[in-house]
Design a protein around this motif. Structure first.
Motif, short mmCIF file in Angstrom:
data_model
loop_
_atom_site.label_atom_id
_atom_site.label_comp_id
_atom_site.label_asym_id
_atom_site.label_seq_id
_atom_site.Cartn_x
_atom_site.Cartn_y
_atom_site.Cartn_z
N CYS A 269 0.81 -1.21 0.00
CA CYS A 269 0.00 0.00 0.00
C CYS A 269 0.85 1.27 0.00
O CYS A 269 0.32 2.36 -0.24
CB CYS A 269 -0.96 0.01 1.19
SG CYS A 269 -0.15 -0.11 2.79
N GLU A 270 2.16 1.13 0.25
CA GLU A 270 3.00 2.32 0.34
C GLU A 270 4.43 1.97 -0.07
O GLU A 270 4.90 0.85 0.13
CB GLU A 270 2.99 2.87 1.76
CG GLU A 270 3.82 4.14 1.94
CD GLU A 270 3.85 4.61 3.38
OE1 GLU A 270 4.16 5.79 3.62
OE2 GLU A 270 3.58 3.77 4.28
N LEU A 271 5.11 2.94 -0.65
CA LEU A 271 6.51 2.80 -1.01
C LEU A 271 7.27 3.97 -0.38
O LEU A 271 7.00 5.13 -0.70
CB LEU A 271 6.68 2.82 -2.53
CG LEU A 271 7.83 2.00 -3.12
CD1 LEU A 271 7.70 0.54 -2.76
CD2 LEU A 271 7.88 2.17 -4.63
N THR A 272 8.19 3.66 0.53
CA THR A 272 8.93 4.70 1.23
C THR A 272 10.25 5.00 0.51
O THR A 272 10.65 4.30 -0.42
CB THR A 272 9.22 4.28 2.68
OG1 THR A 272 10.14 3.18 2.67
CG2 THR A 272 7.94 3.86 3.39
N ASN A 273 10.94 6.02 0.98
CA ASN A 273 12.19 6.44 0.35
C ASN A 273 13.28 5.37 0.45
O ASN A 273 14.21 5.36 -0.37
CB ASN A 273 12.69 7.74 0.98
CG ASN A 273 11.81 8.92 0.60
OD1 ASN A 273 11.13 8.90 -0.42
ND2 ASN A 273 11.82 9.96 1.42
N ASP A 274 13.19 4.48 1.43
CA ASP A 274 14.22 3.47 1.63
C ASP A 274 13.77 2.06 1.23
O ASP A 274 14.52 1.11 1.41
CB ASP A 274 14.66 3.45 3.10
CG ASP A 274 15.27 4.77 3.54
OD1 ASP A 274 16.00 5.36 2.73
OD2 ASP A 274 15.01 5.19 4.68
N SER A 275 12.56 1.92 0.70
CA SER A 275 12.06 0.59 0.38
C SER A 275 12.90 -0.11 -0.68
O SER A 275 13.09 -1.33 -0.64
CB SER A 275 10.61 0.67 -0.11
OG SER A 275 9.76 1.13 0.92
#
Length: 551
Positions: A269-275
């Motif tokens: 549901c989300e993609l972060t800067n460090d994923s």
């Protein structure tokens, strides 16, 4: 040069000589008795759809030159313990699509030349430590589509040369640290469509040469195992069709050689800067069919080598203007089937290599952002799909110069659409969509083109009919059913596709066109009959004059 160095060369020379003198043979729908009179010099024997339930000891003892043996879909249930004895040169063995339940060496001597063993689509439920102990040179092992639930430690210890192992479509649930221990040369490992819910952190610790790992179609909820050093040389990783809900920070930090990553059809549901940190070599990324609703501004920043990106079929409503600024090599971008309402003007300004942009099935109501594409971009090489959005009108000058712009299935304003239809649009711009129609003459399905538009509260359709094309399609469809009468000069009866529509305006246009065409055909028939009548009268007068002269 000593004898030890000459031995491999002599072995290769012997195999080459055998290959030159022997010959292959393929049989199907045969029985066991048909194999007793075969030529002993065959190099390859392929049996398919035969009836052989059991192989006796030393069954192929006479065929000492056999290099390849296939017994596929033969109903095999059992092989005696030494059924393959006497095949020292055998390189490829396939027993796929049978009913075998166990794996043995089936020989009292090592099959020293065997490099490929195919046992897929059997009923193998378990492996034991002696299953592969007489296959010292095995490089390809296929055990896909069996009933294997677990693999004990040490099963593969003797397969030091194994490079490709397929365990897909079995019943494995846990991958532990001892399962693939000792497979130091393993390059490709397929574990797709099992029931794997856990991969232990040290599961691939000894597989330092692993390049391709398939884990799609399992029940994984975590990718913690990717942080271990055993997968540092991985090039291709497939995690699609799992139960992943998130990608923790630095999940791929050890996979710096990874080039292809598929995480589609999960529940992200989300993609972060460090994923995705650490994936500087990644070229293809598939995030489609998740539930992504948010991507942080720099979540794609580590992907400096990215060529293809698929984020289709998610829940994205907007994208940060700096999202793709680090992906300057991107060529293919798929954002279709989302809920995007606006494309920021700076979003694509650094994508000078882009050749394919997919934006179909969103909620875009403007194409002004196309003016802000990078000046270095070759527009004649770029295809853009904007079908099924919410465009009412566009400035066509913005759309010129592209390889293809697809604008079908948008709710166009009727007044704007009719005005623009009076001008010939470039072939690279497509407004129309296809309507399936049924021919009255052949009852085959034809295709015509048209537009949907809105005039106030009315939903209208404008259908484009090309008589020559429709007629040609109808003639091609009926050519196999009706013979052509070349002597009949009378025009064929007028037929026309039955267009499935309940809209009054479209039906009226078609009716008037049919009336006009019918009048034209009627006039042609009358003219033809008039010419025929004149010819008959002329012939009659000539015959009368000839008779009078004869008298």
């Amino acid at each position: 040069m000593n004898l030890r160095m000459l031995a491999p060369l002599l072995w290769l020379f012997m195999l080459h000589c055998v290959a030159l003198t022997a010959r292959p043979l393929s049989l199907s729908n045969c029985s066991k008795t048909d194999l007793t009179d075969l030529n002993e010099t065959i190099s390859a024997l392929s049996l398919r759809n035969c009836s052989i339930e059991r192989l006796d000891n030393a069954f192929f003892l006479r065929y000492t030159q056999l290099l390849s043996l296939e017994l596929n879909d033969c109903g095999l249930i059992e092989l005696d313990d030494f059924a393959l004895h006497g095949l020292p040169l055998l390189q490829t063995l396939s027993l796929a699509y049978n009913n075998l339940t166990v794996v043995k060496s089936w020989s009292n001597e090592p099959l020293a030349a065997l490099g490929t063993l195919d046992l897929r689509h059997n009923a193998i439920g378990a492996l034991n430590e002696k299953s592969f102990d007489r296959y010292p040179q095995l490089q390809h092992l296929n055990l896909a589509a069996n009933l294997i639930e677990q693999i004990e430690a040490g099963i593969f210890h003797g397969l030091t040369h194994l490079r490709h192992l397929n365990l897909g479509r079995n019943r494995l649930q846990v991958i532990d640290g001892s399962m693939f221990d000792g497979l130091h040369r393993l390059s490709t490992l397929s574990l797709h469509y099992n029931a794997i819910g856990l991969v232990e952190p040290d599961a691939f610790q000894s597989n330092t040469h692993l390049r391709t790992l398939r884990l799609e179609g399992n029940r994984l909820e975590s990718v913690q195992f990717l942080r271990e050093r055993g997968l540092s040389r991985l090039v291709s990783l497939n995690l699609s069709h799992n139960l992943l809900k998130q990608l923790p920070h630095f999940s791929f930090s050890k996979n710096y050689e990874l080039q292809h990553l598929d995480i589609s059809r999960n529940s992200l549901c989300e993609l972060t800067n460090d994923s995705l940190a650490g994936l500087e070599s990644l070229e293809r990324l598939n995030l489609s069919h998740n539930t992504l609703s948010h991507m942080e501004e720099h979540s794609l920043a580590p992907l400096t080598s990215l060529l293809q990106l698929d984020i289709s079929a998610n829940l994205l409503t907007n994208l940060s203007s700096a999202l793709f600024h680090s992906n300057r090599l991107l060529q293919y971008l798929n954002l279709s089937h989302n809920k995007l309402k606006v494309m920021e003007s700076q979003l694509l300004e650094h994508l000078a290599q882009l050749t394919n942009l997919q934006l179909a099935h969103n909620k875009l109501d403007s194409v002004d952002w196309l003016q802000h594409l990078p000046s270095a971009l070759n527009r004649q090489a770029l295809s853009v799909d904007l079908s099924s959005n919410r465009l009412h009108s566009v400035d066509q000058s913005i759309l010129n110069g592209f390889k293809l712009i697809n604008l079908a299935d948008n709710p166009w304003d009727c007044n704007w659409l009719i005005k623009n239809m009076l001008r010939t649009s470039p072939a690279s711009i497509n407004f129309a969509r296809s309507w399936p129609t049924i021919s009255a003459e052949t009852e085959s399905v034809l295709n015509i083109e048209g537009f949907d538009c809105f005039d106030g509260q009315k939903n209208l359709s404008i259908v484009l009919l090309d008589v020559s094309i429709v007629r040609k399609q109808s003639d091609v469809a009926s050519s196999c059913e009706h013979a052509t009468d070349e002597g009949n000069l009378t025009p064929p009866p007028l037929t026309w596709p039955k267009i499935r529509t309940d809209r009054f305006d479209s039906r009226s246009v078609i009716i008037w066109m049919l009336v006009a065409i019918a009048l034209v055909f009627a006039a042609l028939r009358w003219a033809r009959r008039h010419v025929d009548r004149k010819d008959k009268q002329k012939n009659y007068r000539q015959a009368t004059n000839h008779c009078n002269n004869a008298k």
